[in-house]
Motif scaffolding. Structure first.
Motif, PDB file in Angstrom:
ATOM      1  N   ASP A 253      56.230  69.108  67.776  1.00 34.50           N
ATOM      2  CA  ASP A 253      55.515  67.860  67.493  1.00 34.50           C
ATOM      3  C   ASP A 253      55.181  67.105  68.773  1.00 34.50           C
ATOM      4  O   ASP A 253      54.067  66.572  68.921  1.00 34.50           O
ATOM      5  N   THR A 254      56.147  67.041  69.723  1.00 36.37           N
ATOM      6  CA  THR A 254      55.904  66.321  70.975  1.00 36.37           C
ATOM      7  C   THR A 254      54.844  67.034  71.807  1.00 36.37           C
ATOM      8  O   THR A 254      53.990  66.391  72.429  1.00 36.37           O
ATOM      9  N   THR A 255      54.900  68.363  71.810  1.00 42.17           N
ATOM     10  CA  THR A 255      53.875  69.137  72.527  1.00 42.17           C
ATOM     11  C   THR A 255      52.487  68.838  71.973  1.00 42.17           C
ATOM     12  O   THR A 255      51.547  68.545  72.727  1.00 42.17           O
ATOM     13  N   SER A 256      52.350  68.896  70.646  1.00 44.15           N
ATOM     14  CA  SER A 256      51.047  68.623  70.023  1.00 44.15           C
ATOM     15  C   SER A 256      50.585  67.200  70.319  1.00 44.15           C
ATOM     16  O   SER A 256      49.396  66.957  70.579  1.00 44.15           O
ATOM     17  N   ALA A 257      51.539  66.264  70.311  1.00 45.89           N
ATOM     18  CA  ALA A 257      51.185  64.861  70.552  1.00 45.89           C
ATOM     19  C   ALA A 257      50.697  64.649  71.978  1.00 45.89           C
ATOM     20  O   ALA A 257      49.729  63.916  72.213  1.00 45.89           O
ATOM     21  N   LEU A 258      51.355  65.299  72.960  1.00 44.84           N
ATOM     22  CA  LEU A 258      50.934  65.147  74.356  1.00 44.84           C
ATOM     23  C   LEU A 258      49.533  65.720  74.558  1.00 44.84           C
ATOM     24  O   LEU A 258      48.674  65.086  75.188  1.00 44.84           O
ATOM     25  N   ILE A 259      49.288  66.898  74.029  1.00 46.11           N
ATOM     26  CA  ILE A 259      47.964  67.519  74.172  1.00 46.11           C
ATOM     27  C   ILE A 259      46.901  66.661  73.479  1.00 46.11           C
ATOM     28  O   ILE A 259      45.813  66.429  74.025  1.00 46.11           O
ATOM     29  N   ARG A 260      47.226  66.170  72.286  1.00 49.46           N
ATOM     30  CA  ARG A 260      46.284  65.344  71.543  1.00 49.46           C
ATOM     31  C   ARG A 260      45.975  64.041  72.279  1.00 49.46           C
ATOM     32  O   ARG A 260      44.815  63.615  72.373  1.00 49.46           O
ATOM     33  N   VAL A 418      54.809  73.829  84.554  1.00 52.18           N
ATOM     34  CA  VAL A 418      54.739  73.489  83.134  1.00 52.18           C
ATOM     35  C   VAL A 418      53.842  74.510  82.447  1.00 52.18           C
ATOM     36  O   VAL A 418      52.777  74.862  82.967  1.00 52.18           O
ATOM     37  N   TYR A 419      54.257  75.004  81.288  1.00 52.62           N
ATOM     38  CA  TYR A 419      53.524  76.054  80.591  1.00 52.62           C
ATOM     39  C   TYR A 419      53.790  75.910  79.092  1.00 52.62           C
ATOM     40  O   TYR A 419      54.823  75.359  78.668  1.00 52.62           O
ATOM     41  N   THR A 420      52.868  76.380  78.276  1.00 54.28           N
ATOM     42  CA  THR A 420      53.016  76.307  76.827  1.00 54.28           C
ATOM     43  C   THR A 420      53.236  77.710  76.270  1.00 54.28           C
ATOM     44  O   THR A 420      52.403  78.596  76.454  1.00 54.28           O
ATOM     45  N   THR A 421      54.384  77.913  75.617  1.00 53.39           N
ATOM     46  CA  THR A 421      54.730  79.196  75.009  1.00 53.39           C
ATOM     47  C   THR A 421      55.136  78.964  73.564  1.00 53.39           C
ATOM     48  O   THR A 421      55.983  78.101  73.286  1.00 53.39           O
ATOM     49  N   LEU A 422      54.528  79.706  72.660  1.00 48.12           N
ATOM     50  CA  LEU A 422      54.836  79.606  71.228  1.00 48.12           C
ATOM     51  C   LEU A 422      54.692  78.164  70.743  1.00 48.12           C
ATOM     52  O   LEU A 422      55.479  77.674  69.932  1.00 48.12           O
ATOM     53  N   GLY A 423      53.692  77.468  71.282  1.00 47.20           N
ATOM     54  CA  GLY A 423      53.383  76.123  70.832  1.00 47.20           C
ATOM     55  C   GLY A 423      54.233  75.020  71.417  1.00 47.20           C
ATOM     56  O   GLY A 423      54.070  73.853  71.044  1.00 47.20           O
ATOM     57  N   ARG A 424      55.140  75.364  72.350  1.00 47.23           N
ATOM     58  CA  ARG A 424      56.020  74.355  72.939  1.00 47.23           C
ATOM     59  C   ARG A 424      55.832  74.324  74.450  1.00 47.23           C
ATOM     60  O   ARG A 424      55.757  75.371  75.099  1.00 47.23           O
ATOM     61  N   ILE A 425      55.752  73.117  75.010  1.00 49.38           N
ATOM     62  CA  ILE A 425      55.643  72.968  76.462  1.00 49.38           C
ATOM     63  C   ILE A 425      57.017  73.161  77.085  1.00 49.38           C
ATOM     64  O   ILE A 425      57.994  72.518  76.688  1.00 49.38           O
ATOM     65  N   GLN A 448      60.974  63.358  84.888  1.00 51.29           N
ATOM     66  CA  GLN A 448      59.742  64.054  84.481  1.00 51.29           C
ATOM     67  C   GLN A 448      59.639  64.148  82.970  1.00 51.29           C
ATOM     68  O   GLN A 448      58.599  63.855  82.375  1.00 51.29           O
ATOM     69  N   GLN A 449      60.744  64.571  82.352  1.00 53.64           N
ATOM     70  CA  GLN A 449      60.718  64.734  80.906  1.00 53.64           C
ATOM     71  C   GLN A 449      60.499  63.392  80.195  1.00 53.64           C
ATOM     72  O   GLN A 449      59.754  63.297  79.214  1.00 53.64           O
ATOM     73  N   THR A 450      61.129  62.350  80.715  1.00 52.59           N
ATOM     74  CA  THR A 450      60.977  61.016  80.131  1.00 52.59           C
ATOM     75  C   THR A 450      59.523  60.557  80.180  1.00 52.59           C
ATOM     76  O   THR A 450      58.980  60.017  79.206  1.00 52.59           O
ATOM     77  N   ILE A 451      58.874  60.771  81.315  1.00 48.52           N
ATOM     78  CA  ILE A 451      57.479  60.337  81.475  1.00 48.52           C
ATOM     79  C   ILE A 451      56.547  61.145  80.584  1.00 48.52           C
ATOM     80  O   ILE A 451      55.652  60.599  79.931  1.00 48.52           O
ATOM     81  N   LEU A 452      56.738  62.463  80.514  1.00 55.70           N
ATOM     82  CA  LEU A 452      55.891  63.294  79.654  1.00 55.70           C
ATOM     83  C   LEU A 452      56.074  62.916  78.185  1.00 55.70           C
ATOM     84  O   LEU A 452      55.097  62.875  77.419  1.00 55.70           O
ATOM     85  N   GLU A 453      57.294  62.628  77.781  1.00 52.92           N
ATOM     86  CA  GLU A 453      57.526  62.218  76.391  1.00 52.92           C
ATOM     87  C   GLU A 453      56.909  60.848  76.121  1.00 52.92           C
ATOM     88  O   GLU A 453      56.394  60.602  75.012  1.00 52.92           O
ATOM     89  N   TYR A 454      56.949  59.956  77.115  1.00 50.88           N
ATOM     90  CA  TYR A 454      56.276  58.666  76.950  1.00 50.88           C
ATOM     91  C   TYR A 454      54.777  58.875  76.753  1.00 50.88           C
ATOM     92  O   TYR A 454      54.154  58.277  75.875  1.00 50.88           O
ATOM     93  N   LEU A 455      54.175  59.755  77.560  1.00 54.43           N
ATOM     94  CA  LEU A 455      52.737  59.994  77.457  1.00 54.43           C
ATOM     95  C   LEU A 455      52.380  60.600  76.100  1.00 54.43           C
ATOM     96  O   LEU A 455      51.280  60.386  75.587  1.00 54.43           O
ATOM     97  N   ALA A 456      53.320  61.353  75.513  1.00 57.80           N
ATOM     98  CA  ALA A 456      53.074  61.933  74.190  1.00 57.80           C
ATOM     99  C   ALA A 456      53.220  60.914  73.067  1.00 57.80           C
ATOM    100  O   ALA A 456      52.761  61.144  71.954  1.00 57.80           O
TER     101      ALA A 456
END
Length: 477
Positions: A253-260, A418-425, A448-456
C-alpha cells in the motif's frame, strides 16, 4: 564474433585451453575499468523442489544465452603513472562457479551472508559471476546469492540475470520430469554501449557542470581532530565485510501510495529518493553542517535508451552513467518543494546530455574534470522478477552494491539503491565503516525511510516543514 564491429588485438598470454573456448575479446573501456573493484549482488528467497543439479544446468544455459556471464577479465598491463589499468574481456566456457550448502535458513542470517558474499575477493580471471545456493531440502526453501563484477553488469542487468535464470531452472525441471531434451539456447550479443557515441563530440557538447563556491562535504575519512567523526584508516578485526548495508522494504500500500503521489505531483520516484538521501544526510551531520547547505547530488542513470541504436532491456550489460547537480536546501523549504527542485535538476541534466558527457570525460581520461559530490542515490526502477515461475515461488529479493576486498573503505561510497520488486519498494543503504559509524548509518537509513513514507502519505506541506525541522533543525533526530 559476428556481433563485433571490429576485432581487437590480443596482447596477453593465451593458453591452449583459452583458445579452445575463446570467441570474443575486447578491451575494457576506462569507465568499465573504474568499476572492476565493485560488485552488484543479491539474495533471492525461493521455494520449490529445486536441486543443485537443476541450478547448475540452469546457470550453464543462462550463460549460453547471455555472453557477459561467459566473460572473464584479464589485466594486460600494470598500473601506469596515472594509476590506470589496461584490461580485456575474453570469453570462456559457460560454467559458472556454484557452491551449495544444505542447512537451516535463519530469519535474518541472510544479511550477514549477503554482505560477506558481496565483498569477498574474487578471481575475475576465472569468472565474473559467483553463485551460492543455500537449501533447506525438507521444507523446499532456498536462498540464492549472486555476486557479479560491476564492470560489465549494472543492477538492471542483474535483475535480468535472476529472471532469466529462474526461467531456465523451470525448463530444466520440466525436461527432467518429462525425460525430454532441452531446447537449444540462442546467444544474445555482448553489447558495448560506449562504442555507440563519439566521446570527443560529447565532451565538446556537454562540458562538466560548474562547481558551486562551497558545498556540504561527503563523509570521507578526515584527519584526526576533524569535526566529522569517522574512522580514519579503518581496519577492524578482519571478520566484518568492508562494505556494510542496511535494508528496508515498504509494504504494497505504501509503495502504491508513493508512486501515485509522485505521479500526481508530476515528479519521479528518483527525485523523491534523492531528497530522502539529502535530508537524511543533513540530519546525521546537522550539528557539524547545519542547514542551509548546498548539497551536490550524484545519481547513476540507465543509458540503455540514451544511445543510438538503443539497447534492449533484456541484454545484460553495464549501462550506467552519472548525473550531477548541486541544490541549495533550506530549513524553511517544504519537502515537496525540494523534491520538485530535484526533479527539475534531473530533467535538465538529462536533456543537456551530461550523462554522455560524463562517459566521454572518463573515456578521454579527463578525470580532473570529474566533480566531487556530497551524496549518491540511485532509483533502479522495476525488477522484472515474478512471484511465480511455474513450480518455483519467489518470496523476496534484496540487492546490494559493494566493493571487493576494500581494506581502507576508500572505494566504497555511501550509496542508496531503491528498487521495486513484486510490487514493493526495497531500499539498500550501503556504506564503509571508515566513513560512517554504525550509529550514523542507522540514523541515515531510518531518516530515509521516514521521509519516503511521509512522501507516500500525501500530507500537507506544513507537516513536511515540521518534519524537516525535527530531523534537520535544532531538535534531536
Amino acid at each position: 564474433c559476428p556481433s563485433c564491429p571490429f576485432l581487437y588485438a590480443i596482447d596477453f598470454p593465451i593458453t591452449l585451453l583459452d583458445l579452445c573456448f575463446m570467441a570474443f575479446v575486447r578491451p575494457l573501456f576506462p569507465f568499465e575499468v573504474t568499476l572492476i573493484a565493485k560488485s552488484v549482488s543479491c539474495c533471492t528467497f525461493l521455494s520449490g523442489p529445486i536441486t543443485c543439479e537443476d541450478m547448475k544446468q540452469a546457470l550453464r544455459r543462462t550463460a549460453q544465452e547471455h555472453p557477459y556471464l561467459r566473460m572473464v577479465i584479464r589485466y594486460t598491463s600494470p598500473r601506469d603513472e596515472s594509476g590506470s589499468l589496461s584490461a580485456h574481456y575474453y570469453e570462456r566456457g559457460p560454467d559458472i562457479p556454484l557452491e551449495q550448502q544444505v542447512c537451516d535458513l535463519g530469519h535474518d542470517e541472510w544479511k550477514d551472508r549477503l554482505m560477506k558474499w558481496a565483498c569477498e575477493p574474487r578471481d575475475h580471471a576465472a569468472s565474473l559471476v559467483y553463485v551460492l545456493l543455500l537449501s533447506d531440502v525438507e521444507k523446499q526453501r532456498h536462498q540464492l546469492y549472486i555476486v557479479c563484477n560491476h564492470a560489465g553488469m549494472d543492477a538492471p542487468g542483474l535483475f535480468v540475470f535472476v529472471d532469466s535464470l529462474l526461467c531456465h531452472v523451470c525448463q530444466v525441471m520440466d525436461a527432467r520430469e518429462a525425460n525430454k531434451a532441452l531446447p537449444i539456447v540462442s546467444s544474445r550479443s555482448f553489447l558495448d554501449l560506449l562504442s555507440r557515441y563519439d566521446p570527443q563530440l560529447e565532451d565538446t557538447m556537454h562540458p562538466p557542470p560548474p562547481m558551486p563556491p562551497s558545498f556540504m562535504p561527503p563523509p570521507l575519512p578526515m584527519p584526526e581532530g576533524s569535526p566529522v567523526l569517522v574512522k580514519k584508516n579503518y581496519v577492524g578485526d578482519g571478520s566484518e565485510p568492508r562494505t556494510r548495508a542496511i535494508w528496508s522494504r515498504m509494504d504494497l500500500d505504501t509503495t502504491s501510495a508513493l508512486i501515485r503521489e509522485c505521479k500526481r505531483r508530476e515528479v519521479t520516484v528518483q527525485a523523491a529518493v534523492c531528497v530522502a538521501a539529502m535530508l537524511s544526510y543533513a540530519a546525521v551531520y546537522k550539528n557539524v553542517h547545519p542547514l542551509p547547505q548546498t548539497i551536490i547530488n550524484q545519481v547513476p542513470i540507465n543509458m540503455r535508451a540514451q544511445v543510438h541504436p538503443p539497447a534492449d532491456t533484456c541484454d545484460i550489460l553495464c549501462g550506467s552513467s552519472i548525473l550531477w547537480w548541486h541544490q541549495h536546501v533550506k530549513l524553511e523549504d517544504s519537502v515537496w518543494q525540494i523534491v520538485d527542485d530535484a526533479y527539475r535538476h534531473i530533467q535538465s541534466e538529462r536533456a543537456s546530455g551530461n550523462a554522455l558527457g560524463f562517459w566521454a570525460r572518463v573515456a578521454l581520461g579527463k578525470f580532473n574534470k570529474l566533480r566531487p559530490f556530497t551524496i549518491m542515490s540511485s532509483s533502479l526502477g522495476i525488477n522484472p522478477l515474478k512471484s511465480n515461475y511455474q513450480r518455483i515461488t519467489v518470496e523476496g529479493f534484496h540487492f546490494m552494491g559493494a566493493a571487493y576486498d576494500n581494506p581502507s573503505g576508500a572505494i566504497s561510497w555511501p550509496l542508496t539503491h531503491v528498487y521495486t520488486t513484486l510490487g514493493r519498494i526495497g531500499t539498500c543503504f550501503s556504506y564503509s565503516p571508515c566513513m560512517f559509524t554504525e550509529e550514523r548509518a542507522q540514523k541515515f537509513a531510518i531518516g530515509q525511510q521516514t521521509i519516503l513514507e511521509y512522501l507516500a502519505s500525501a500530507s500537507e506541506d506544513a507537516a513536511g516543514s515540521a518534519m524537516i525541522d525535527r530531523l534537520v533543525g535544532t531538535g534531536e533526530t
